[in-house]
Design a protein around this motif. Structure first.
Motif, short mmCIF file in Angstrom:
data_model
loop_
_atom_site.label_atom_id
_atom_site.label_comp_id
_atom_site.label_asym_id
_atom_site.label_seq_id
_atom_site.Cartn_x
_atom_site.Cartn_y
_atom_site.Cartn_z
N ARG A 168 0.84 -1.19 0.00
CA ARG A 168 0.00 0.00 0.00
C ARG A 168 0.88 1.25 0.00
O ARG A 168 1.44 1.62 1.03
CB ARG A 168 -0.93 -0.01 1.21
CG ARG A 168 -1.85 -1.22 1.25
CD ARG A 168 -2.75 -1.20 2.47
NE ARG A 168 -3.78 -0.17 2.40
CZ ARG A 168 -4.96 -0.34 1.80
NH1 ARG A 168 -5.27 -1.51 1.23
NH2 ARG A 168 -5.85 0.63 1.77
N PRO A 169 1.03 1.89 -1.15
CA PRO A 169 1.84 3.10 -1.20
C PRO A 169 1.21 4.23 -0.40
O PRO A 169 -0.02 4.34 -0.31
CB PRO A 169 1.86 3.44 -2.70
CG PRO A 169 0.62 2.84 -3.23
CD PRO A 169 0.42 1.57 -2.46
N ARG A 170 2.05 5.08 0.18
CA ARG A 170 1.54 6.23 0.92
C ARG A 170 1.10 7.30 -0.08
O ARG A 170 1.80 7.60 -1.03
CB ARG A 170 2.60 6.79 1.86
CG ARG A 170 2.92 5.87 3.02
CD ARG A 170 3.63 6.61 4.13
NE ARG A 170 4.87 7.22 3.67
CZ ARG A 170 5.62 8.03 4.42
NH1 ARG A 170 5.22 8.34 5.64
NH2 ARG A 170 6.73 8.53 3.95
N VAL A 171 -0.06 7.87 0.19
CA VAL A 171 -0.66 8.83 -0.74
C VAL A 171 -1.01 10.11 0.00
O VAL A 171 -1.58 10.08 1.09
CB VAL A 171 -1.93 8.25 -1.39
CG1 VAL A 171 -2.57 9.27 -2.33
CG2 VAL A 171 -1.62 6.95 -2.13
N VAL A 172 -0.68 11.22 -0.61
CA VAL A 172 -1.12 12.53 -0.11
C VAL A 172 -2.06 13.12 -1.15
O VAL A 172 -1.68 13.29 -2.31
CB VAL A 172 0.06 13.49 0.12
CG1 VAL A 172 -0.45 14.86 0.54
CG2 VAL A 172 1.00 12.94 1.19
N ALA A 173 -3.28 13.40 -0.78
CA ALA A 173 -4.27 14.00 -1.68
C ALA A 173 -4.47 15.45 -1.26
O ALA A 173 -4.80 15.74 -0.11
CB ALA A 173 -5.58 13.23 -1.61
N VAL A 174 -4.26 16.35 -2.20
CA VAL A 174 -4.31 17.78 -1.92
C VAL A 174 -5.36 18.45 -2.80
O VAL A 174 -5.37 18.25 -4.02
CB VAL A 174 -2.93 18.43 -2.15
CG1 VAL A 174 -3.00 19.93 -1.90
CG2 VAL A 174 -1.88 17.80 -1.25
N GLU A 175 -6.23 19.23 -2.19
CA GLU A 175 -7.23 19.97 -2.95
C GLU A 175 -6.73 21.35 -3.37
O GLU A 175 -7.15 21.88 -4.39
CB GLU A 175 -8.51 20.13 -2.12
CG GLU A 175 -9.30 18.85 -1.95
CD GLU A 175 -10.65 19.11 -1.30
OE1 GLU A 175 -11.01 20.29 -1.10
OE2 GLU A 175 -11.34 18.13 -0.99
N TRP A 176 -5.87 21.94 -2.56
CA TRP A 176 -5.39 23.30 -2.81
C TRP A 176 -3.93 23.38 -2.42
O TRP A 176 -3.52 22.83 -1.39
CB TRP A 176 -6.21 24.29 -1.99
CG TRP A 176 -6.25 25.67 -2.57
CD1 TRP A 176 -5.58 26.77 -2.13
CD2 TRP A 176 -7.01 26.10 -3.69
NE1 TRP A 176 -5.87 27.85 -2.91
CE2 TRP A 176 -6.75 27.47 -3.89
CE3 TRP A 176 -7.88 25.44 -4.57
CZ2 TRP A 176 -7.33 28.20 -4.91
CZ3 TRP A 176 -8.45 26.18 -5.59
CH2 TRP A 176 -8.18 27.53 -5.75
N LEU A 177 -3.12 24.06 -3.26
CA LEU A 177 -1.68 24.07 -3.03
C LEU A 177 -1.20 25.23 -2.17
O LEU A 177 -0.26 25.08 -1.39
CB LEU A 177 -0.95 24.10 -4.38
CG LEU A 177 -1.09 22.84 -5.24
CD1 LEU A 177 -0.41 23.05 -6.59
CD2 LEU A 177 -0.48 21.64 -4.52
N ASP A 178 -1.82 26.39 -2.30
CA ASP A 178 -1.33 27.56 -1.58
C ASP A 178 -2.51 28.41 -1.12
O ASP A 178 -3.10 29.13 -1.93
CB ASP A 178 -0.41 28.39 -2.49
CG ASP A 178 0.22 29.57 -1.76
OD1 ASP A 178 0.25 29.54 -0.51
OD2 ASP A 178 0.68 30.52 -2.44
N PRO A 179 -2.90 28.29 0.17
CA PRO A 179 -2.28 27.47 1.21
C PRO A 179 -2.61 25.98 1.01
O PRO A 179 -3.61 25.65 0.38
CB PRO A 179 -2.93 27.99 2.50
CG PRO A 179 -4.26 28.51 2.04
CD PRO A 179 -4.04 29.09 0.67
N LEU A 180 -1.76 25.14 1.57
CA LEU A 180 -1.93 23.70 1.41
C LEU A 180 -3.19 23.23 2.11
O LEU A 180 -3.42 23.53 3.28
CB LEU A 180 -0.71 22.97 1.99
CG LEU A 180 -0.56 21.49 1.61
CD1 LEU A 180 -0.37 21.35 0.11
CD2 LEU A 180 0.62 20.88 2.35
#
Length: 209
Positions: A168-180
């Motif tokens: 199971r690879p570690r995953v980071v899901a981001v909706e907005w980059l700045d601000p994170l």
């Protein structure tokens, strides 16, 4: 039946239910499925030019005094009146993400015939599928919706079974980059079902000196 969708996900649901021919209005962001939205009048617009702003500038516009959490989208009430919808599909999860339920209900008060406003508010993956069934019942195609929902649940089960026992690879899901801004609602569930491991930031220990 005449449908106006004020939410891209709702437009997709209408198409999945085989009701694209009854779609008479959509948002400027509804681009899927292409064949379903082609030629359908656009009833919303952005209050700012997102293409000219950075991620940080858009975030500040959303939280700034000019909006104070209100919707960043305008609704063409005159066009809505011309389209004469029987039902308007919108959402009530986010005041700034799309035309809200309160904004839609306020707009349709001036329309003749009093179209119904149906708010979609799923927060989890099961609720997303249940939402499909709910819209199907409201639009008179409950059997079609039930079959579509069953197929979606079957697909999810097949995906979950296919990744059982795999790394199971570690995953980071981001909706907005700045601000994170991390993705929420049903996205973490999607990651888990697809075989990923949600990355959670842990407090770093203070290095010894």
């Amino acid at each position: 039946m005449r449908i106006v969708s004020l939410l891209p996900a709702a437009t997709d649901i209408v198409a999945a239910l085989g009701l694209s021919e009854f779609l008479v209005g959509r948002t400027h962001e509804c681009d899927w499925p292409p064949a379903a939205v082609a030629g359908v009048p656009v009833v919303t617009a952005r209050e700012f030019d997102a293409d000219r702003l950075t991620s940080r500038e858009i975030s500040e516009a959303v939280g700034g005094a000019a909006h104070q959490g209100s919707s960043l989208y305008t609704l063409d009430v005159e066009l809505m009146a011309t389209l004469a919808p029987d039902i308007v599909l919108t959402q009530d999860l986010c005041e700034v993400c799309a035309v809200s339920y309160s904004g839609a209900t306020e707009a349709v008060r001036v329309l003749d015939g009093g179209p119904r406003v149906l708010s979609l508010e799923p927060r989890t993956l099961p609720e997303v599928i249940a939402c499909l069934e709910h819209v199907g019942r409201e639009l008179g195609v409950a059997v079609t919706a039930s079959r579509a929902a069953a197929e979606l649940r079957s697909r999810l089960a097949r995906v979950s079974a296919a990744v059982q026992g795999l790394p199971r690879p570690r995953v980071v899901a981001v909706e907005w980059l700045d601000p994170l801004w991390p993705a929420g609602h049903w996205v973490p569930e999607q990651i888990d079902l697809a075989g990923g491991s949600r990355f959670s930031r842990r407090r770093a220990s203070t290095p010894s000196r």
